[in-house]
Design a protein around this motif. Structure first.
Motif, short mmCIF file in Angstrom:
data_model
loop_
_atom_site.label_atom_id
_atom_site.label_comp_id
_atom_site.label_asym_id
_atom_site.label_seq_id
_atom_site.Cartn_x
_atom_site.Cartn_y
_atom_site.Cartn_z
N GLU A 35 1.01 -1.26 0.72
CA GLU A 35 -0.03 0.06 -0.38
C GLU A 35 0.78 0.88 0.00
OE1 GLU A 35 -3.21 0.27 -0.17
OE2 GLU A 35 -2.69 2.48 -0.34
N ILE A 36 0.56 1.89 -1.50
CA ILE A 36 1.57 3.24 -0.92
C ILE A 36 1.52 4.47 -0.54
CG2 ILE A 36 2.75 2.39 -3.45
CD1 ILE A 36 0.67 4.70 -4.54
N TYR A 37 -0.20 4.28 0.32
CA TYR A 37 -0.63 5.47 0.66
C TYR A 37 -1.43 5.05 2.06
CZ TYR A 37 -1.51 7.06 -3.46
OH TYR A 37 -1.46 7.30 -5.47
N ASP A 38 -1.14 6.14 3.25
CA ASP A 38 -1.05 6.29 4.55
C ASP A 38 -2.12 5.22 5.08
OD1 ASP A 38 -1.23 6.32 6.92
OD2 ASP A 38 -0.71 8.45 7.50
N CYS A 39 -1.27 3.76 5.45
CA CYS A 39 -2.56 2.73 6.26
C CYS A 39 -3.29 3.24 7.82
CB CYS A 39 -1.16 1.65 6.44
SG CYS A 39 0.06 2.38 7.85
N HIS A 40 -3.22 4.22 8.00
CA HIS A 40 -3.88 4.81 8.98
C HIS A 40 -6.20 5.62 8.41
CE1 HIS A 40 -0.50 4.75 10.90
NE2 HIS A 40 -1.07 4.41 12.04
N ILE A 194 17.99 5.75 24.22
CA ILE A 194 16.93 6.38 22.90
C ILE A 194 15.78 4.99 23.07
CG2 ILE A 194 17.51 5.70 21.07
CD1 ILE A 194 20.51 6.69 21.24
N PRO A 195 14.71 5.32 22.79
CA PRO A 195 13.43 4.72 22.76
C PRO A 195 13.64 4.08 21.61
CG PRO A 195 13.26 7.49 23.69
CD PRO A 195 14.68 7.37 22.68
N TYR A 196 13.23 2.89 22.18
CA TYR A 196 13.45 1.16 20.95
C TYR A 196 11.82 1.02 20.69
CZ TYR A 196 15.14 -2.48 18.36
OH TYR A 196 15.47 -3.20 17.67
N ARG A 197 11.23 0.75 19.93
CA ARG A 197 10.45 0.21 19.64
C ARG A 197 10.42 -1.08 18.44
NH1 ARG A 197 6.26 2.99 15.94
NH2 ARG A 197 6.72 2.22 14.26
N ILE A 198 9.59 -1.97 19.10
CA ILE A 198 9.50 -3.18 17.92
C ILE A 198 8.90 -3.45 16.97
CG2 ILE A 198 10.07 -5.67 18.30
CD1 ILE A 198 11.77 -5.14 20.93
N ASP A 199 7.85 -3.30 16.17
CA ASP A 199 7.51 -3.76 15.26
C ASP A 199 6.81 -5.12 14.57
OD1 ASP A 199 6.76 -0.85 15.18
OD2 ASP A 199 7.06 -0.75 13.58
N ALA A 200 5.94 -5.63 15.15
CA ALA A 200 5.28 -7.47 14.52
C ALA A 200 6.09 -6.70 12.83
CB ALA A 200 4.00 -7.71 14.86
N TYR A 201 5.76 -8.31 12.11
CA TYR A 201 6.06 -8.10 11.18
C TYR A 201 4.87 -8.41 10.66
CZ TYR A 201 6.89 -10.77 6.40
OH TYR A 201 6.06 -11.80 5.34
N GLY A 213 3.59 -13.79 17.00
CA GLY A 213 2.53 -13.66 17.93
C GLY A 213 2.80 -12.18 18.63
N ARG A 214 2.12 -12.25 19.60
CA ARG A 214 2.08 -10.89 21.07
C ARG A 214 3.42 -11.71 21.78
NH1 ARG A 214 -0.34 -6.77 23.69
NH2 ARG A 214 -1.24 -5.88 21.68
N ASP A 215 3.00 -12.53 22.25
CA ASP A 215 4.03 -13.66 23.37
C ASP A 215 5.25 -13.20 22.51
OD1 ASP A 215 3.32 -15.25 21.43
OD2 ASP A 215 3.81 -17.14 22.15
N LYS A 229 16.72 1.55 28.65
CA LYS A 229 15.85 1.51 29.40
C LYS A 229 13.94 2.45 28.96
CE LYS A 229 18.26 3.72 32.70
NZ LYS A 229 18.88 5.57 32.56
N ASN A 230 13.89 2.12 27.75
CA ASN A 230 12.69 2.51 27.15
C ASN A 230 12.00 1.86 25.84
OD1 ASN A 230 10.08 3.76 26.57
ND2 ASN A 230 11.26 5.77 26.08
N VAL A 231 11.49 0.27 25.54
CA VAL A 231 11.69 -0.73 24.68
C VAL A 231 10.08 -0.48 24.98
CG1 VAL A 231 11.95 -2.66 23.98
CG2 VAL A 231 13.50 -1.87 24.72
N SER A 232 9.25 -0.10 23.42
CA SER A 232 7.43 -0.27 23.42
C SER A 232 7.35 -1.06 22.06
CB SER A 232 7.17 1.11 22.57
OG SER A 232 7.75 1.50 21.48
N PHE A 233 6.39 -1.52 21.40
CA PHE A 233 6.18 -2.19 20.31
C PHE A 233 4.49 -2.61 19.70
CE2 PHE A 233 4.18 -4.42 24.42
CZ PHE A 233 2.96 -4.36 23.73
N ILE A 234 4.89 -2.73 19.05
CA ILE A 234 3.44 -2.64 17.57
C ILE A 234 3.05 -3.98 17.48
CG2 ILE A 234 2.70 -2.06 16.18
CD1 ILE A 234 3.57 0.63 16.18
N ALA A 235 2.33 -4.94 18.31
CA ALA A 235 1.70 -6.16 17.66
C ALA A 235 1.00 -6.13 16.20
CB ALA A 235 1.35 -6.13 18.66
N GLY A 236 0.98 -4.99 15.90
CA GLY A 236 -0.44 -4.88 14.97
C GLY A 236 -1.35 -5.14 15.02
N ASP A 237 -1.95 -5.19 16.21
CA ASP A 237 -3.15 -5.17 16.23
C ASP A 237 -3.96 -4.35 17.68
OD1 ASP A 237 -2.48 -6.01 18.66
OD2 ASP A 237 -2.89 -7.84 19.10
N GLU A 238 -4.04 -3.62 17.29
CA GLU A 238 -4.02 -2.24 17.83
C GLU A 238 -5.62 -2.00 17.65
OE1 GLU A 238 -0.93 -3.08 17.24
OE2 GLU A 238 0.55 -3.59 19.08
#
Ligand code: SF4
Length: 248
Positions: A35-40, A194-201, A213-215, A229-238
């Protein structure tokens, strides 16, 4: 003409997203292949989850600097400008654009980048640096290029004192927990804050990988948390908390 082909706006946080075309990497999991357009957006939000979806190979129009500025002027209020899409740093017009945005809107300009190209960050307020892999062989396999310059640029940007964030994609059995932990150790060696975010493939085209999976995401967060110190994530089901609208 700039490399910008699409503009979206989120009224509640007053964020405008400028989407640039063209990249110096060829990531196997690049969502622009879907998708080349904004997925939001309402009309595109399901595309990245559709295994059959294949995006057009390029946008059908690009904007001039004046068209971009006029589009931003037409918005009620702008607090943040996110320079994203493919790779904004490749646009020779970027430094002038961010200068004008600062002057006219006093915006907080955030550059999303793969870090392969070091540019002037004079009118950039914050960088979100995507580290694809630390292992160079893996990086070459995933993106088609070595990561050596990007890793040097990460260090150089940090030395400039700019506000930095990092992010990576967790791909089970490929860019896996061990690799995420190595990336986190690299970042932590520079600055633990430095904040670090992990995104689900999310599955893209014919890649052989599955979604984590979320686990598994939580495990990656835990492993990265040993160094940062600051790790966040996007699981893809938010659920999206605010809507975006298409301006161009
Ligand atoms: S760096 Fe980003 S835009 Fe470029 S190919 Fe990789 S995922 Fe796509």
């Amino acid at each position: 003409m700039m490399n910008i082909y699409h503009i979206t706006y989120s009224p509640s946080p007053k964020v405008v997203c400028l989407h640039f075309w063209g990249c110096n990497l060829d990531c196997r999991a690049c969502l622009l292949k879907k998708e080349i357009y904004d997925c939001h957006l309402k009309e595109t939000k399901d595309a990245i989850f559709d295994p059959e979806k294949i995006a057009p190979s390029a946008p059908d129009r690009f904007l001039t600097l004046d068209e971009v500025m006029d589009a931003v002027r037409g918005l009620k209020k702008v607090r943040y400008v996110i320079l994203m899409g493919a790779e904004a740093s490749l646009d020779p017009g970027l430094p002038n654009l961010v200068k004008l945005l600062h002057e006219e809107f006093d915006s907080h300009n955030i550059l999303l980048t793969n870090g392969m190209k070091m540019i002037s960050l004079r009118d950039i307020d914050e960088v979100v640096f995507s580290i694809k892999a630390l292992n160079d062989r893996l990086h070459r396999d995933y993106t088609g290029k070595s990561n050596r310059q990007a890793l040097k640029n990460f260090v150089s940007m940090h030395k400039l004192g700019i506000k930095m964030n990092a992010e990576s994609i967790l791909i089970p059995e490929y860019i896996d927990f061990d690799e995420i932990e190595r990336i986190a150790r690299f970042i932590g060696g520079i600055d633990k804050n430095i904040p670090y975010r992990i995104d689900a493939y999310l599955p893209v085209q014919n890649n052989p990988w599955r979604r984590p999976g979320r686990d598994e995401i939580m495990m990656a967060v835990k492993r990265a948390g040993k160094y940062l110190k600051n790790v966040s994530f996007i699981a893809g089901d938010e659920k999206l908390t605010f809507g975006s609208i298409r301006i161009v």
